[in-house]
Write a protein that holds these residues in place. Structure first.
Motif, mmCIF file in Angstrom:
data_model
loop_
_atom_site.group_PDB
_atom_site.id
_atom_site.type_symbol
_atom_site.label_atom_id
_atom_site.label_comp_id
_atom_site.label_asym_id
_atom_site.label_seq_id
_atom_site.Cartn_x
_atom_site.Cartn_y
_atom_site.Cartn_z
ATOM 1 N N PHE A 75 11.700 21.341 54.874
ATOM 2 C CA PHE A 75 11.830 20.133 55.692
ATOM 3 C C PHE A 75 12.212 18.877 54.918
ATOM 4 O O PHE A 75 12.158 17.783 55.465
ATOM 5 N N ASP A 76 12.583 19.023 53.671
ATOM 6 C CA ASP A 76 13.008 17.858 52.905
ATOM 7 C C ASP A 76 14.342 18.152 52.233
ATOM 8 O O ASP A 76 14.534 19.233 51.664
ATOM 9 N N ALA A 78 14.757 19.567 48.616
ATOM 10 C CA ALA A 78 14.478 20.968 48.299
ATOM 11 C C ALA A 78 15.575 21.848 48.877
ATOM 12 O O ALA A 78 15.982 21.670 50.026
ATOM 13 N N THR A 79 16.043 22.796 48.097
ATOM 14 C CA THR A 79 17.109 23.701 48.528
ATOM 15 C C THR A 79 16.627 25.137 48.477
ATOM 16 O O THR A 79 16.159 25.607 47.438
ATOM 17 N N PHE A 80 16.744 25.831 49.616
ATOM 18 C CA PHE A 80 16.354 27.229 49.677
ATOM 19 C C PHE A 80 17.548 28.120 49.353
ATOM 20 O O PHE A 80 18.658 27.890 49.828
ATOM 21 N N HIS A 81 17.306 29.148 48.541
ATOM 22 C CA HIS A 81 18.333 30.135 48.207
ATOM 23 C C HIS A 81 17.860 31.506 48.675
ATOM 24 O O HIS A 81 16.844 32.017 48.204
ATOM 25 N N LYS A 138 7.986 17.129 58.431
ATOM 26 C CA LYS A 138 7.869 16.133 57.361
ATOM 27 C C LYS A 138 6.838 15.071 57.704
ATOM 28 O O LYS A 138 6.028 14.662 56.850
ATOM 29 N N ALA A 139 6.823 14.629 58.959
ATOM 30 C CA ALA A 139 5.865 13.601 59.372
ATOM 31 C C ALA A 139 4.430 14.120 59.293
ATOM 32 O O ALA A 139 3.520 13.424 58.814
ATOM 33 N N ALA A 140 4.211 15.356 59.759
ATOM 34 C CA ALA A 140 2.868 15.933 59.722
ATOM 35 C C ALA A 140 2.414 16.166 58.283
ATOM 36 O O ALA A 140 1.260 15.891 57.920
ATOM 37 N N HIS A 141 3.331 16.637 57.441
ATOM 38 C CA HIS A 141 3.024 16.853 56.027
ATOM 39 C C HIS A 141 2.659 15.534 55.357
ATOM 40 O O HIS A 141 1.682 15.454 54.586
ATOM 41 N N THR A 142 3.398 14.490 55.656
ATOM 42 C CA THR A 142 3.128 13.178 55.070
ATOM 43 C C THR A 142 1.761 12.669 55.481
ATOM 44 O O THR A 142 1.007 12.125 54.658
ATOM 45 N N TYR A 143 1.420 12.851 56.756
ATOM 46 C CA TYR A 143 0.113 12.377 57.226
ATOM 47 C C TYR A 143 -1.019 13.068 56.471
ATOM 48 O O TYR A 143 -1.937 12.410 55.961
ATOM 49 N N VAL A 144 -0.976 14.382 56.396
ATOM 50 C CA VAL A 144 -2.063 15.138 55.760
ATOM 51 C C VAL A 144 -2.139 14.827 54.266
ATOM 52 O O VAL A 144 -3.229 14.624 53.714
ATOM 53 N N THR A 145 -1.008 14.786 53.583
ATOM 54 C CA THR A 145 -1.040 14.526 52.138
ATOM 55 C C THR A 145 -1.485 13.091 51.843
ATOM 56 O O THR A 145 -2.162 12.858 50.836
ATOM 57 N N ASP A 146 -1.129 12.157 52.706
ATOM 58 C CA ASP A 146 -1.635 10.790 52.522
ATOM 59 C C ASP A 146 -3.157 10.755 52.664
ATOM 60 O O ASP A 146 -3.849 10.034 51.932
ATOM 61 N N GLU A 147 -3.683 11.519 53.609
ATOM 62 C CA GLU A 147 -5.136 11.593 53.776
ATOM 63 C C GLU A 147 -5.786 12.215 52.541
ATOM 64 O O GLU A 147 -6.844 11.768 52.095
ATOM 65 N N ALA A 189 8.093 22.941 51.837
ATOM 66 C CA ALA A 189 8.476 24.132 52.595
ATOM 67 C C ALA A 189 7.234 24.765 53.198
ATOM 68 O O ALA A 189 6.145 24.708 52.620
ATOM 69 N N GLY A 190 7.409 25.375 54.364
ATOM 70 C CA GLY A 190 6.296 26.043 55.017
ATOM 71 C C GLY A 190 5.461 25.089 55.839
ATOM 72 O O GLY A 190 5.838 23.943 56.099
ATOM 73 N N PHE A 191 4.287 25.578 56.250
ATOM 74 C CA PHE A 191 3.397 24.827 57.137
ATOM 75 C C PHE A 191 2.107 24.418 56.443
ATOM 76 O O PHE A 191 1.160 24.009 57.111
ATOM 77 N N PHE A 192 2.023 24.496 55.124
ATOM 78 C CA PHE A 192 0.732 24.445 54.453
ATOM 79 C C PHE A 192 0.778 23.580 53.203
ATOM 80 O O PHE A 192 1.831 23.323 52.621
ATOM 81 N N VAL A 193 -0.424 23.131 52.822
ATOM 82 C CA VAL A 193 -0.623 22.420 51.565
ATOM 83 C C VAL A 193 -1.726 23.155 50.807
ATOM 84 O O VAL A 193 -2.774 23.490 51.374
#
Length: 540
Positions: free
Chosen positions: A277-278, A281-284, A375-384, A397-401
């Motif tokens: 989602f960013d 980052a490039t997926f191969h 990206k928005a959801a990831h940013t919220y959780v990582t900011d917390e 990448a993915g749905f997890f931290v």
């Protein structure tokens, strides 16, 4: 034979309370981790194999059952469990429900109500081949004859384990990894996993925490062979679950060359390939490589469950050029088939790619919106997490931290990790602990961030409550008894792992003066090998 390594399970008369797994070397699967407590009683209605399947579980299953018995609902059950443990994308129901109910989806041709080719309907396999050619950036068009369709990637792992291994043989896999693979390969085929243990420390040729290297693969393989274990294949997860790592082309080629040298199959799970989602980052994809080192032993799987946010629709696909493998897996499709109407819907969905004048819903509507929401959801959780002072791997990448809760463990054991996991569950938030992924270091947890804002907010409030209570408990214990500074359990502070300084490691009350703090810092500097590893010559 299927359970030859498990003592006391020779038949229905066995007492499962006496069941013990024979001592295995560290790099072999530890079945005790996935069994219910020893007080579990044998069922007289099941075979030994059935009884073992009945007790085979981990913390993920326990939490999953608890969640389904007490689901959070904003109106009906506001005190229910919030699920941050199951890897599902709950951000795109509006987009997917609208697309899946459009007129072109609602077709009921007679052929869809009859037995299909067990590989999958030809129209679907042709569409899958075109889809993977486009999104994997394959150098040449992929072929429908190399496509197999099953009801999910779990079924694909089970089928591949069955056709590539004999009972008691093994797959090689790096830890931490998605624990569901254990169930997929072991419960049906008695295929084991040989672990390549990764850790957070950056040593040797590693440049990031939990980095997989060929040296680590070689060591794990040689150790397994020294134990007499036959390893048939290497499993790669790309993007990696739970780390979120994306392998570079050079890394992929190194792993594939390693497998070729040892005549190992390579199973590449690319289930999150469109959930990067960013733009940084490039997926191969393996299917996008100009030349595969060993095409006949390289098998790639993908499915719509993650990338299209439809975990309730069971669909997975295998791409392999090896027709012996394809035919063998297809013979098992009788047990794992996808019903005709769903095959039609999936084919229609995959058509919307945006090539030439074709419809462009996937690129222009779905992926654009999905990536922005991820990206928005990831940013919220990582900011917390930054606010809480919790270290984590910063990936896109993915749905997890992948989070580091080790400072909340007093003794740093997996038993303590499990107690912390249960404490989160008691406070109505379901996370996944590191042991569920066979992580070698106690204290790492995975959080799923792909949820609606109000659930993310409430869930993070519950996590904050548990962590702050635990921190106060540790501080109180430290005041009662002198403590020693021990930095061995802490991850490396690098750009790859985000560290924030609001919550420091607990120190003794007697060490609160400035002079003592300076002395402590000097001691840590003397005991660190950072200066030896990072010389001016290396930087130059």
């Amino acid at each position: 034979q299927a359970l030859s390594e498990i003592e006391g399970m020779g038949g229905r008369g066995s007492n499962l309370q006496e069941m013990r797994v024979r001592p295995l070397a560290k790099r072999r699967i530890d079945m005790d981790s996935f069994c219910k407590p020893s007080g579990f009683q044998r069922s007289p209605y099941l075979s030994a194999r059935g009884n073992f399947a009945n007790i085979f579980q981990g913390s993920t299953e326990e939490g999953y059952k608890a969640y389904h018995a007490d689901k959070y609902d904003e109106d009906k059950n506001p005190n229910g469990i919030i699920n941050f443990g199951t890897s599902e994308n709950k951000l795109c129901f509006d987009l997917m429900s609208k697309r899946l109910t459009q007129a072109d989806m609602n077709v009921m041709d007679p052929s869809l109500l009859q037995y299909p080719d067990w590989r999958g309907h030809l129209f679907l396999r042709e569409e899958v081949a075109r889809f993977l050619t486009y999104y994997c950036k394959a150098p040449a068009p992929l072929k429908a004859e190399n496509v197999i369709v099953l009801n999910g990637c779990g079924s694909l792992f089970s089928a591949l384990a069955t056709v590539l291994c004999d009972p008691g043989e093994a797959f090689l896999i790096a830890t931490p990894f998605y624990g569901g693979i254990i169930h997929s390969v072991f419960l049906y085929g008695n295929v084991k996993l040989v672990y390549v243990y990764l850790d957070s420390k950056i040593t040797g040729t590693s440049t990031r925490p939990f980095q997989l290297t060929v040296e680590k693969l070689e060591k794990a393989l040689q150790d397994a062979r020294a134990e007499g274990v036959t390893v048939r294949a290497l499993i790669l997860l790309n993007p990696q679950n739970p780390l979120g790592d994306i392998y570079s082309l050079s890394e992929l080629r190194d792993y594939l060359e390693f497998a070729k040298r040892h005549e190992l199959h390579v199973i590449v799970d690319e289930i999150y390939m469109l959930s990067v989602f960013d733009e940084s980052a490039t997926f191969h994809s393996v299917l996008g490589m100009d030349r595969l080192p060993d095409p006949q032993r390289t098998h790639v799987m993908w499915g719509i469950t993650k990338d299209f946010a439809v975990s309730g629709i069971r669909f997975g696909t295998l791409y392999t050029e090896n027709q012996d493998v394809a035919n063998a897996v297809a013979s098992l499709s009788y047990f794992h088939g996808v019903c005709g109407p769903v095959q039609h819907k999936v084919a229609q969905l995959l058509r919307d790619r945006g090539e030439s004048v074709a419809p462009h819903w996937i690129n222009q509507v779905y992926l654009r919106a999905n990536h922005a929401r991820l990206k928005a959801a990831h940013t919220y959780v990582t900011d917390e997490l930054k606010t809480l002072g919790v270290p984590f791997l910063n990936r896109n990448a993915g749905f997890f931290v992948w989070m580091d809760f080790r400072k909340y463990l007093k003794t740093g054991t997996f038993e303590e990790e499990l107690l912390l996991w249960k404490r989160f569950l008691d406070n109505k938030v379901f996370l996944s602990c590191g042991k569920a992924f066979e992580c070698s270091e106690p204290g790492w947890f995975r959080i799923i961030f792909t949820d609606k804002t109000h659930r993310l907010q409430l869930g993070m409030q519950r996590i904050r409550k548990v962590l702050e209570e635990r921190e106060q408990e540790i501080l109180a214990e430290e005041k009662e008894q002198p403590c020693q500074s021990d930095q061995d359990g802490k991850a490396d502070s690098t750009d790859e792992v985000i560290f924030v300084s609001r919550h420091q490691d607990p120190i003794c009350a007697s060490s609160s003066s400035l002079g003592d703090l300076i002395g402590l810092l000097q001691q840590q500097m003397r005991s660190s090998d950072w200066l030896q590893k990072n010389t001016a010559e290396q930087f130059a």
